[in-house]
Design an enzyme around this catalytic site. Structure first.
Site, PDB file in Angstrom:
ATOM      1  N   GLU A  81      54.462 -57.110 -37.457  1.00 11.10           N
ATOM      2  CA  GLU A  81      54.374 -58.357 -38.216  1.00 11.10           C
ATOM      3  C   GLU A  81      54.362 -58.088 -39.715  1.00 11.10           C
ATOM      4  O   GLU A  81      54.963 -58.827 -40.501  1.00 11.10           O
ATOM      5  CB  GLU A  81      53.131 -59.130 -37.789  1.00 11.10           C
ATOM      6  CG  GLU A  81      53.235 -59.690 -36.374  1.00 11.10           C
ATOM      7  CD  GLU A  81      51.984 -60.406 -35.911  1.00 11.10           C
ATOM      8  OE1 GLU A  81      52.116 -61.470 -35.273  1.00 11.10           O
ATOM      9  OE2 GLU A  81      50.872 -59.905 -36.180  1.00 11.10           O
ATOM     10  N   GLU A 110      51.613 -57.732 -27.596  1.00 12.94           N
ATOM     11  CA  GLU A 110      50.416 -58.552 -27.398  1.00 12.94           C
ATOM     12  C   GLU A 110      50.305 -59.154 -26.000  1.00 12.94           C
ATOM     13  O   GLU A 110      49.218 -59.222 -25.415  1.00 12.94           O
ATOM     14  CB  GLU A 110      50.378 -59.671 -28.453  1.00 12.94           C
ATOM     15  CG  GLU A 110      49.961 -59.220 -29.836  1.00 12.94           C
ATOM     16  CD  GLU A 110      51.101 -58.662 -30.662  1.00 12.94           C
ATOM     17  OE1 GLU A 110      50.910 -58.440 -31.866  1.00 12.94           O
ATOM     18  OE2 GLU A 110      52.209 -58.446 -30.096  1.00 12.94           O
TER      19      GLU A 110
END
Length: 258
Positions: free
Chosen positions: A112, A132
């Site tokens: 990210e 995730e």
């Protein structure tokens, strides 16, 4: 975990310093990163930022699941992080170009943060991914909202819905990585990009990035008409005249940042 910031010759180098945990980020590190970006935003003597992780194994493996990364689940989501993971993923107030020096794994929040950088140079052994979903979480701090805007939809969904790791060359083919090099060539490659950026007028760099960041949601005509503060400052600057003069005189420009 600590974050180091060094500034020299108009280049700020930000390093995540926890190689024993693959430079994973805990709550304290998040706060430190936020303060680092805020400091860089307030300074006029920086033309470029290089972000990397210490050691040879990882750029950043995301949140520190072993050591504790603060709140989690619904509580983590409701707190909100207006700038995304590491204070960088979708920060729109940092007008200085940011280069990601990817020396190894860039997973979860690490990926990210990469999405928040302007140029990405990766070692050929680097691995990227948003895993995730494999641990019952989601890429809340930039992944879900940024990746689909940067690469084709099906490729973005493949990254998020499988939790797989992707190599540097594959991410280069997606358009996320600008250059893939060997470990021995990584620093030289980053330095080449830094040199090219620093050779440009600092006010022009800020004007370009600020305009891009503030106009992505507008039509071309609306974007063209927007008078961003950095754009006006650059157009009225001494450097704007110096650049033309240097070109005519066939010499290197001397930038004053004013």
């Amino acid at each position: 975990m600590s974050v180091s910031l060094t500034i020299e010759d108009r280049v700020a180098r930000v390093t995540l310093n926890r190689p024993d945990r693959m430079n994973a980020v805990d709550a304290e590190t998040e706060e430190r990163l936020e303060s680092v970006w805020t400091e860089i935003e307030t300074r006029d003597d920086i033309s470029c930022v290089v972000l990397t992780g210490s050691g040879e194994k990882a750029f950043c493996a995301g949140a520190d699941l072993k050591g504790g990364s603060g709140s989690s689940g619904f509580d983590y989501w409701t707190v909100g992080r207006e700038n995304g993971f590491g204070g960088l993923a979708f920060r729109r107030t940092l007008d200085v170009p940011v280069i990601a020096r990817i020396n190894g794994y860039a997973l979860g929040g690490g990926s990210e943060m990469v999405l928040g950088c302007d140029i990405v140079i990766a070692v050929d052994t680097a691995r990227f991914g948003l895993p995730e979903a494999r641990v019952g979480r989601m890429p809340l701090d930039g992944g879900m909202v940024l990746l689909q805007r940067k690469i084709p939809f099906n490729r973005a969904m493949a990254v998020m819905l499988t939790g797989r790791q992707f190599g540097a060359s594959e991410m280069a083919s997606y358009g996320i990585v600008n250059e893939v090099v060997s470990a021995a060539e990584l620093d030289a490659a980053v330095d080449r990009w830094v040199s090219d950026i620093v050779a440009c007028a600092p006010l022009s760099l800020r004007a370009i990035k600020q305009t891009v960041n503030r106009t992505a949601h507008l039509s071309p005509a609306e974007a063209q008409a927007l008078r961003t503060p950095a754009l006006i400052k650059a157009l009225k600057s001494e450097d704007a005249m110096e650049g033309v003069a240097a070109f005519r005189e066939k010499r290197a420009p001397v930038w004053r940042g004013r």
